[in-house]
Design a protein around this motif. Sequence first.
Motif, PDB file in Angstrom:
ATOM      1  N   THR A 135       4.960  -4.213  -0.099  1.00  0.00           N
ATOM      2  CA  THR A 135       4.344  -4.075  -1.425  1.00  0.00           C
ATOM      3  C   THR A 135       2.879  -4.495  -1.387  1.00  0.00           C
ATOM      4  O   THR A 135       2.016  -3.846  -1.996  1.00  0.00           O
ATOM      5  CB  THR A 135       5.101  -4.936  -2.448  1.00  0.00           C
ATOM      6  N   ILE A 136       2.585  -5.555  -0.662  1.00  0.00           N
ATOM      7  CA  ILE A 136       1.224  -6.091  -0.603  1.00  0.00           C
ATOM      8  C   ILE A 136       0.305  -5.215   0.234  1.00  0.00           C
ATOM      9  O   ILE A 136      -0.828  -4.921  -0.164  1.00  0.00           O
ATOM     10  CB  ILE A 136       1.250  -7.528  -0.041  1.00  0.00           C
ATOM     11  N   THR A 137       0.782  -4.802   1.400  1.00  0.00           N
ATOM     12  CA  THR A 137      -0.089  -4.110   2.355  1.00  0.00           C
ATOM     13  C   THR A 137       0.101  -2.604   2.392  1.00  0.00           C
ATOM     14  O   THR A 137      -0.751  -1.883   2.926  1.00  0.00           O
ATOM     15  CB  THR A 137       0.151  -4.645   3.781  1.00  0.00           C
ATOM     16  N   GLY A 138       1.240  -2.122   1.888  1.00  0.00           N
ATOM     17  CA  GLY A 138       1.557  -0.701   1.991  1.00  0.00           C
ATOM     18  C   GLY A 138       2.108  -0.308   3.344  1.00  0.00           C
ATOM     19  O   GLY A 138       2.339   0.868   3.615  1.00  0.00           O
ATOM     20  N   ALA A 139       2.345  -1.292   4.217  1.00  0.00           N
ATOM     21  CA  ALA A 139       2.819  -1.017   5.576  1.00  0.00           C
ATOM     22  C   ALA A 139       4.178  -1.668   5.814  1.00  0.00           C
ATOM     23  O   ALA A 139       4.529  -2.672   5.206  1.00  0.00           O
ATOM     24  CB  ALA A 139       1.817  -1.550   6.599  1.00  0.00           C
ATOM     25  N   SER A 140       4.945  -1.066   6.718  1.00  0.00           N
ATOM     26  CA  SER A 140       6.237  -1.635   7.108  1.00  0.00           C
ATOM     27  C   SER A 140       6.238  -2.090   8.567  1.00  0.00           C
ATOM     28  O   SER A 140       7.222  -2.661   9.034  1.00  0.00           O
ATOM     29  CB  SER A 140       7.360  -0.611   6.899  1.00  0.00           C
ATOM     30  N   ARG A 141       5.143  -1.830   9.285  1.00  0.00           N
ATOM     31  CA  ARG A 141       4.993  -2.266  10.674  1.00  0.00           C
ATOM     32  C   ARG A 141       3.718  -3.092  10.774  1.00  0.00           C
ATOM     33  O   ARG A 141       2.705  -2.786  10.144  1.00  0.00           O
ATOM     34  CB  ARG A 141       4.907  -1.063  11.615  1.00  0.00           C
ATOM     35  N   PHE A 142       3.783  -4.143  11.608  1.00  0.00           N
ATOM     36  CA  PHE A 142       2.690  -5.092  11.672  1.00  0.00           C
ATOM     37  C   PHE A 142       2.402  -5.473  13.117  1.00  0.00           C
ATOM     38  O   PHE A 142       3.279  -5.383  13.986  1.00  0.00           O
ATOM     39  CB  PHE A 142       3.043  -6.353  10.873  1.00  0.00           C
ATOM     40  N   GLU A 143       1.173  -5.916  13.348  1.00  0.00           N
ATOM     41  CA  GLU A 143       0.822  -6.360  14.691  1.00  0.00           C
ATOM     42  C   GLU A 143       1.673  -7.572  15.069  1.00  0.00           C
ATOM     43  O   GLU A 143       1.852  -8.499  14.277  1.00  0.00           O
ATOM     44  CB  GLU A 143      -0.664  -6.742  14.747  1.00  0.00           C
ATOM     45  N   GLU A 144       2.207  -7.550  16.275  1.00  0.00           N
ATOM     46  CA  GLU A 144       3.065  -8.638  16.732  1.00  0.00           C
ATOM     47  C   GLU A 144       2.303  -9.951  16.724  1.00  0.00           C
ATOM     48  O   GLU A 144       1.154 -10.019  17.154  1.00  0.00           O
ATOM     49  CB  GLU A 144       3.571  -8.336  18.140  1.00  0.00           C
ATOM     50  N   SER A 145       2.931 -11.014  16.230  1.00  0.00           N
ATOM     51  CA  SER A 145       2.281 -12.311  16.126  1.00  0.00           C
ATOM     52  C   SER A 145       2.090 -12.959  17.488  1.00  0.00           C
ATOM     53  O   SER A 145       2.868 -12.728  18.420  1.00  0.00           O
ATOM     54  CB  SER A 145       3.110 -13.255  15.239  1.00  0.00           C
ATOM     55  N   ASP A 146       1.069 -13.786  17.570  1.00  0.00           N
ATOM     56  CA  ASP A 146       0.845 -14.583  18.764  1.00  0.00           C
ATOM     57  C   ASP A 146       2.039 -15.512  18.991  1.00  0.00           C
ATOM     58  O   ASP A 146       2.693 -15.945  18.042  1.00  0.00           O
ATOM     59  CB  ASP A 146      -0.436 -15.402  18.586  1.00  0.00           C
ATOM     60  N   GLU A 147       2.326 -15.846  20.245  1.00  0.00           N
ATOM     61  CA  GLU A 147       3.503 -16.656  20.576  1.00  0.00           C
ATOM     62  C   GLU A 147       3.478 -18.034  19.920  1.00  0.00           C
ATOM     63  O   GLU A 147       4.531 -18.630  19.670  1.00  0.00           O
ATOM     64  CB  GLU A 147       3.622 -16.813  22.098  1.00  0.00           C
ATOM     65  N   GLU A 148       2.293 -18.576  19.653  1.00  0.00           N
ATOM     66  CA  GLU A 148       2.188 -19.902  19.056  1.00  0.00           C
ATOM     67  C   GLU A 148       1.977 -19.850  17.544  1.00  0.00           C
ATOM     68  O   GLU A 148       1.819 -20.888  16.901  1.00  0.00           O
ATOM     69  CB  GLU A 148       1.060 -20.690  19.718  1.00  0.00           C
ATOM     70  N   SER A 149       1.967 -18.658  16.980  1.00  0.00           N
ATOM     71  CA  SER A 149       1.792 -18.509  15.534  1.00  0.00           C
ATOM     72  C   SER A 149       3.160 -18.464  14.872  1.00  0.00           C
ATOM     73  O   SER A 149       3.626 -17.420  14.410  1.00  0.00           O
ATOM     74  CB  SER A 149       0.992 -17.241  15.225  1.00  0.00           C
ATOM     75  N   THR A 150       3.813 -19.613  14.835  1.00  0.00           N
ATOM     76  CA  THR A 150       5.172 -19.708  14.319  1.00  0.00           C
ATOM     77  C   THR A 150       5.304 -20.905  13.392  1.00  0.00           C
ATOM     78  O   THR A 150       4.501 -21.847  13.435  1.00  0.00           O
ATOM     79  CB  THR A 150       6.186 -19.865  15.454  1.00  0.00           C
ATOM     80  N   VAL A 151       6.348 -20.891  12.569  1.00  0.00           N
ATOM     81  CA  VAL A 151       6.643 -22.039  11.721  1.00  0.00           C
ATOM     82  C   VAL A 151       6.989 -23.253  12.581  1.00  0.00           C
ATOM     83  O   VAL A 151       6.628 -24.381  12.252  1.00  0.00           O
ATOM     84  CB  VAL A 151       7.786 -21.704  10.754  1.00  0.00           C
ATOM     85  N   ASP A 164       5.815 -24.107  15.546  1.00  0.00           N
ATOM     86  CA  ASP A 164       4.591 -24.724  16.060  1.00  0.00           C
ATOM     87  C   ASP A 164       3.824 -25.404  14.934  1.00  0.00           C
ATOM     88  O   ASP A 164       3.259 -26.494  15.126  1.00  0.00           O
ATOM     89  CB  ASP A 164       3.715 -23.667  16.733  1.00  0.00           C
ATOM     90  N   ALA A 165       3.784 -24.767  13.764  1.00  0.00           N
ATOM     91  CA  ALA A 165       3.098 -25.369  12.628  1.00  0.00           C
ATOM     92  C   ALA A 165       3.782 -26.666  12.200  1.00  0.00           C
ATOM     93  O   ALA A 165       3.114 -27.646  11.835  1.00  0.00           O
ATOM     94  CB  ALA A 165       3.052 -24.390  11.465  1.00  0.00           C
ATOM     95  N   ALA A 166       5.119 -26.696  12.267  1.00  0.00           N
ATOM     96  CA  ALA A 166       5.858 -27.898  11.897  1.00  0.00           C
ATOM     97  C   ALA A 166       5.527 -29.054  12.839  1.00  0.00           C
ATOM     98  O   ALA A 166       5.401 -30.207  12.408  1.00  0.00           O
ATOM     99  CB  ALA A 166       7.358 -27.619  11.903  1.00  0.00           C
ATOM    100  N   LYS A 167       5.376 -28.760  14.119  1.00  0.00           N
ATOM    101  CA  LYS A 167       4.991 -29.803  15.078  1.00  0.00           C
ATOM    102  C   LYS A 167       3.628 -30.380  14.734  1.00  0.00           C
ATOM    103  O   LYS A 167       3.423 -31.600  14.759  1.00  0.00           O
ATOM    104  CB  LYS A 167       4.994 -29.234  16.494  1.00  0.00           C
ATOM    105  N   SER A 168       2.687 -29.516  14.410  1.00  0.00           N
ATOM    106  CA  SER A 168       1.349 -29.980  14.033  1.00  0.00           C
ATOM    107  C   SER A 168       1.402 -30.807  12.757  1.00  0.00           C
ATOM    108  O   SER A 168       0.731 -31.838  12.632  1.00  0.00           O
ATOM    109  CB  SER A 168       0.414 -28.787  13.840  1.00  0.00           C
ATOM    110  N   LEU A 169       2.202 -30.364  11.789  1.00  0.00           N
ATOM    111  CA  LEU A 169       2.334 -31.096  10.529  1.00  0.00           C
ATOM    112  C   LEU A 169       2.925 -32.488  10.774  1.00  0.00           C
ATOM    113  O   LEU A 169       2.433 -33.482  10.225  1.00  0.00           O
ATOM    114  CB  LEU A 169       3.214 -30.295   9.574  1.00  0.00           C
ATOM    115  N   ALA A 204      11.506 -21.745   5.270  1.00  0.00           N
ATOM    116  CA  ALA A 204      11.574 -21.824   6.733  1.00  0.00           C
ATOM    117  C   ALA A 204      10.977 -23.139   7.238  1.00  0.00           C
ATOM    118  O   ALA A 204      11.515 -23.771   8.160  1.00  0.00           O
ATOM    119  CB  ALA A 204      10.853 -20.638   7.354  1.00  0.00           C
ATOM    120  N   MET A 205       9.869 -23.572   6.631  1.00  0.00           N
ATOM    121  CA  MET A 205       9.257 -24.842   7.018  1.00  0.00           C
ATOM    122  C   MET A 205      10.171 -26.011   6.671  1.00  0.00           C
ATOM    123  O   MET A 205      10.346 -26.950   7.468  1.00  0.00           O
ATOM    124  CB  MET A 205       7.900 -25.003   6.333  1.00  0.00           C
TER     125      MET A 205
END
Length: 225
Positions: free
Chosen positions: A65-81, A83-88, A203-204
């Motif tokens: 709905t936001i982007t008009g797309a159903s396919r997206f560029e694959e996320s970086d391996e460290e761009s995850t909840v 990894d973010a939780a560890k930093s938090l 998820a967080m």
Amino acid sequence: MQMVISLGAVRDGLVAATVVGSMAFGAVGCSGGDEAPKGDDKFVAGTRLCGGTAVSAAAAESLKTITGASRFEESDEESTVADAAKSLMQEFTSSITGDGDICQVFANDAALSDRLEVTWELTGGPPKGEPASKFTVLRMGERALTAADAGAVQFACRSGKLSGSLPAHIDIGVERWSPKDPEGDPEKLKDAYATVAHSFALAMAKELGCENDGGLETRPSLDPA
């Protein structure tokens, strides 16, 4: 260099500008020029973004709905909840405030100047003050806000993974950075941003082991408070 306005400051009706590099927050798949890299890069469904556990099926539909797309560029391996939780958690051991990025979302034909940024922030306490006028307040966690170009969910978390006896107050934000104005029905866009922000917040909360999932239900509440 580009000027970026703090989403947290905008939500609270304030203006706080921070100068960051033009590739702010470690843009996924960085490359020269303005176009997101194509080549042999993989494109995936929304449910596989940002570690594969952060985007629910409903949130994936909301990304469409936001982007008009159903396919997206694959996320970086460290761009995850995860990894973010560890930093938090590391930040919370020395301070009740701090912030960081979770991941960025690019539609399969998007330019680097058109992306969604998902971030976390330790706010130091429950929400205070009135949000900026563009936001609608929703009943999720301590407070949820949504607009036609951004959404956020704040919740309190008590967990054995977090040091000390005080709860962490965590704000998950989703914002679109684009040279274009939002396209589509404003109310549908508001529901979409709220759904995506709720998905990442839940998820967080689960990743941190928050008691009662930080007070978040399994589905987003989209009715105004």
